[in-house]
Structures are given as C-alpha cells and as structure tokens.
Design an enzyme around this catalytic site. Structure first.
Site, PDB file in Angstrom:
ATOM      1  N   GLY A  53       0.768  -1.246   0.000  1.00 25.71           N
ATOM      2  CA  GLY A  53       0.000   0.000   0.000  1.00 25.71           C
ATOM      3  C   GLY A  53       0.799   1.296   0.000  1.00 25.71           C
ATOM      4  O   GLY A  53       0.223   2.349   0.246  1.00 25.71           O
ATOM      5  N   TRP A  55       2.080   2.967  -2.532  1.00 26.49           N
ATOM      6  CA  TRP A  55       1.620   3.887  -3.592  1.00 26.49           C
ATOM      7  C   TRP A  55       0.256   4.480  -3.191  1.00 26.49           C
ATOM      8  O   TRP A  55      -0.012   5.645  -3.418  1.00 26.49           O
ATOM      9  CB  TRP A  55       1.518   3.173  -4.953  1.00 26.49           C
ATOM     10  N   ASP A  85      -5.666  -5.463  -5.123  1.00 27.48           N
ATOM     11  CA  ASP A  85      -4.545  -6.417  -5.037  1.00 27.48           C
ATOM     12  C   ASP A  85      -5.095  -7.801  -4.717  1.00 27.48           C
ATOM     13  O   ASP A  85      -6.194  -7.948  -4.183  1.00 27.48           O
ATOM     14  CB  ASP A  85      -3.544  -6.002  -3.947  1.00 27.48           C
ATOM     15  N   ASP A 101      -7.987 -10.455  -8.431  1.00 29.86           N
ATOM     16  CA  ASP A 101      -6.955 -10.664  -9.441  1.00 29.86           C
ATOM     17  C   ASP A 101      -7.248  -9.732 -10.624  1.00 29.86           C
ATOM     18  O   ASP A 101      -8.316  -9.823 -11.227  1.00 29.86           O
ATOM     19  CB  ASP A 101      -7.057 -12.139  -9.882  1.00 29.86           C
ATOM     20  N   ASP A 126       1.761  -1.111 -10.207  1.00 25.75           N
ATOM     21  CA  ASP A 126       3.119  -1.504  -9.799  1.00 25.75           C
ATOM     22  C   ASP A 126       3.173  -3.030  -9.696  1.00 25.75           C
ATOM     23  O   ASP A 126       3.935  -3.594  -8.922  1.00 25.75           O
ATOM     24  CB  ASP A 126       3.414  -0.848  -8.435  1.00 25.75           C
ATOM     25  N   LYS A 166       4.543  -0.587 -14.127  1.00 28.67           N
ATOM     26  CA  LYS A 166       5.871  -1.213 -14.032  1.00 28.67           C
ATOM     27  C   LYS A 166       6.081  -2.161 -15.216  1.00 28.67           C
ATOM     28  O   LYS A 166       5.171  -2.881 -15.603  1.00 28.67           O
ATOM     29  CB  LYS A 166       5.950  -2.001 -12.720  1.00 28.67           C
TER      30      LYS A 166
HETATM   31  N1  SAM Z   1       2.817  -0.618  -5.202  1.00 24.85           N
HETATM   32  C1  SAM Z   1       2.861  -1.462  -4.026  1.00 24.85           C
HETATM   33  C2  SAM Z   1       3.268  -0.623  -2.852  1.00 24.85           C
HETATM   34  O1  SAM Z   1       3.754   0.478  -3.091  1.00 24.85           O
HETATM   35  O2  SAM Z   1       3.090  -1.059  -1.720  1.00 24.85           O
HETATM   36  C3  SAM Z   1       3.807  -2.625  -4.202  1.00 24.85           C
HETATM   37  C4  SAM Z   1       3.300  -3.619  -5.194  1.00 24.85           C
HETATM   38  S1  SAM Z   1       4.164  -5.137  -5.126  1.00 24.85           S
HETATM   39  C5  SAM Z   1       5.667  -4.735  -5.891  1.00 24.85           C
HETATM   40  C6  SAM Z   1       3.385  -6.088  -6.357  1.00 24.85           C
HETATM   41  C7  SAM Z   1       1.972  -6.491  -5.991  1.00 24.85           C
HETATM   42  O3  SAM Z   1       1.385  -7.032  -7.167  1.00 24.85           O
HETATM   43  C8  SAM Z   1       1.877  -7.580  -4.922  1.00 24.85           C
HETATM   44  O4  SAM Z   1       1.225  -7.082  -3.788  1.00 24.85           O
HETATM   45  C9  SAM Z   1       1.035  -8.670  -5.590  1.00 24.85           C
HETATM   46  O5  SAM Z   1       0.081  -9.251  -4.729  1.00 24.85           O
HETATM   47  C10 SAM Z   1       0.350  -7.880  -6.692  1.00 24.85           C
HETATM   48  N2  SAM Z   1      -0.143  -8.715  -7.793  1.00 24.85           N
HETATM   49  C11 SAM Z   1       0.566  -9.590  -8.562  1.00 24.85           C
HETATM   50  N3  SAM Z   1      -0.247 -10.181  -9.457  1.00 24.85           N
HETATM   51  C12 SAM Z   1      -1.488  -9.660  -9.257  1.00 24.85           C
HETATM   52  C13 SAM Z   1      -2.751  -9.881  -9.875  1.00 24.85           C
HETATM   53  N4  SAM Z   1      -2.884 -10.752 -10.876  1.00 24.85           N
HETATM   54  N5  SAM Z   1      -3.826  -9.193  -9.426  1.00 24.85           N
HETATM   55  C14 SAM Z   1      -3.691  -8.312  -8.405  1.00 24.85           C
HETATM   56  N6  SAM Z   1      -2.520  -8.059  -7.784  1.00 24.85           N
HETATM   57  C15 SAM Z   1      -1.432  -8.724  -8.201  1.00 24.85           C
END
Ligand code: SAM
Length: 299
Positions: A53, A55, A85, A101, A126, A166
């Site tokens: 969280g 961002w 997320d 998802d 991200d 990203k």
């Molecule tokens: N932007 C976030 C922050 O600042 O705290 C960090 C994000 S982290 C690098 C990547 C996130 O992508 C993870 O929490 C993961 O659960 C989520 N993620 C990956 N695949 C996903 C999907 N198919 N649907 C939703 N979230 C997904």
C-alpha cells in the site's frame, strides 16, 4: 540479512520507515511524480496491484488529504482512490480497497462499478508476479499483468488521462511500447533513482489517453474473460472483435493444391519399402534412459 544491515545497505528501505511509508516503492511513485507531475489536478485514481500500500499512501497523502482539508471533508467533493490487489491491505484513509486478481474480468468489472460512470484521471500499476528467475517466463507473466492493467485502464480512464505501469525491460519491450502508443501519444520509459540500477524494472509513463477512433474497450476486456466452450475454435477470438480491433492479415495456401494431402492416410502397397531416417538425432534427450534400460537388461 538482519533489519539493521538492510538499513545500512538500502537507503530507501531506511527512509521509507523514517517517513512512514509501508514500502520503499513509495519513492518510485514520488520520483515519477516529481519528473512528470502526474498527480497534479488528479481527483480519481486507480491503484492496481497496490499491496502493501505505499503507492496508495502516496495517493492518499498527495491527493486525498489535501482535498479533505480544502473541502472541509464534504463527501461529494472528495477524490476517489480505488486500490486492488490479490492480497488484503491494512486500511488507508481515503482509499477504497478491492481484493482480487486484475487479470480476471470480474475484478475489472468491480473496479469499473466503483467508478459508476465517472472516469479516472490516472491509473497506476506496480504489479509484479512472484519472480521465478526464468527471465522469459517472468517477462511473459508481467506482460499479462500489463495487458490486464491496460484493459481496466481503457474502461475507466478519461481522454487525456495518464497511465503508469511497471515493466521489465526485456528484449521484446519495443513491442509493448508500440502497443501503448496506439492509446497514448506520449510514452516514456522512466527509471526512478530509487529503482535499483541492477534491476531490469522500469516504468512506462503514458500520457494523454487517446484511443483509436471507434475503439471499444469491451473488445479488449473480452481478452480477460474465460475462453468459451468454442475455445478450440481457432477463429473464436476474431469472431467477436470489431472495428479497429479486428485485424486481417493475408492467408496464403502454398504448394500444389491438388498434390498429397498431409491429413490423409494412404495405403502401403507391396512395392513400398520402409526406409531408415535420413539423419537420426545425434544427442536425443532420451539417450540416457535407453542406455540405462540397455545396461539393466545386461546385468
Ligand atoms: N505498489 C505497491 C506498494 O507500493 O506497496 C507494491 C506492489 S508489489 C511490488 C506487487 C503487488 O502485485 C503484490 O502485492 C502482488 O500481490 C500484486 N499482484 C501480482 N499479481 C497480481 C494480480 N494478478 N492481481 C492483483 N494483484 C497482483
């Protein structure tokens, strides 16, 4: 590695804790905003792949809280921030959470419902899969996340709005740039200082959303839907795509069309001899298995 040695080694990890950010990624969005001013004038935002969280915290602190002070908290005038997320996230003031998802059509619909007809000024993503270390696989899964993010974006972003996502700068990245350029006149690849140089991670900053004439976001959204019972029908995808989304390329049948048919069985007559292969494989993967079998029958 203990927390204190990570504190010494990673300045952004330490600074994030000092400034109350849940993750060091907060600095990436802050630095992108410093360069591109993407948060300026923003009232409606979607934060895709938002957990834990940081961002969303940036969006809350820079978009929601100042507006709350300005409007003395009148609900109707407050910014709308929707964060999605797979993982649940502790609450953040001014942020609506959706757990799901982003590659599923159901989640895309939930996000769209939250916007209830109004449009977003900005979508950020991200998202990152659990990295396997197999670069091709990681880039593929990442590209699926970007496709899902773009699908949601085309449904909720207002014309002129911005999209930040990203990416992994792999060898096929220019294909993604070309695809994004269909929707945004300005696409920049940004590498914030807080993103490690050793990582192939970067961010596309896509400005001025402008979909092609007659583009229907519904068509892109169908890519997220489960394949229908006609999934084995090779033409099932193209049958529902319309307008500029339906692409035709030449299909050319080559060779003598009245010659041998590769799908047909032809009877063997007595004059036909079975021949050995012209060149058997020189190092077949099954060689070890054959050697083992040969060896075990001898002993
Ligand atoms: N932007 C976030 C922050 O600042 O705290 C960090 C994000 S982290 C690098 C990547 C996130 O992508 C993870 O929490 C993961 O659960 C989520 N993620 C990956 N695949 C996903 C999907 N198919 N649907 C939703 N979230 C997904």
């Amino acid at each position: 590695m203990g927390k204190s040695s990570k504190d010494k080694r990673d300045i952004y990890y330490r600074k994030a804790k000092e400034e109350g950010w849940r993750a060091r990624s907060a600095f990436k969005l802050l630095q992108i905003d410093e360069e591109f001013g993407i948060l300026e004038g923003v009232k409606h935002v979607v934060d895709l792949c938002a957990a834990p969280g940081s961002w969303s915290q940036v969006l809350s602190r820079k978009v929601y809280l100042p507006a709350k002070v300005e409007t003395s908290g009148r609900d109707g005038d407050l910014p709308l921030i929707v964060a999605i997320d797979l993982q649940p996230m502790a609450p953040i003031e001014g942020v609506i959470q959706v757990q799901g998802d982003i590659t599923s059509a159901r989640t895309a619909e939930l996000v769209i419902q939250h916007f209830d007809g109004c449009k977003a000024d900005l979508v950020v993503c991200d998202g990152a899969p659990d990295v396997t270390g197999l670069h091709d696989m990681d880039e593929f899964v990442q590209s699926q996340l970007i496709l899902a993010a773009l699908t949601i974006t085309t449904n909720v972003l207002r014309e002129g709005g911005n999209f930040v996502a990203k990416i992994f700068r792999g060898k096929d990245i220019s294909l993604l740039y070309s695809q994004l350029k269909i929707f945004f006149p300005t696409v920049t690849c940004a590498k914030p200082k807080s993103s490690r140089n050793s990582s192939i991670e970067a961010f596309v900053v896509c400005e001025g959303y402008c979909p092609p004439k007659d583009f229907s976001p519904k068509d892109l959204q169908k890519l997220l839907e489960k394949p229908s019972s006609q999934a084995d029908d090779l033409d099932c995808c193209s049958s529902w795509l319309e307008g500029p989304n339906k692409l035709y390329i030449p299909f050319l049948a080559c060779g003598d069309l009245s010659g041998w048919d590769a799908d047909q069985s032809y009877p063997l007559d007595a004059s036909i001899q079975t021949l050995a292969p012209v060149q058997p494989p020189i190092a077949p993967p099954y060689r070890t298995a054959l050697d083992l079998v040969k060896h075990s029958t001898k002993t």
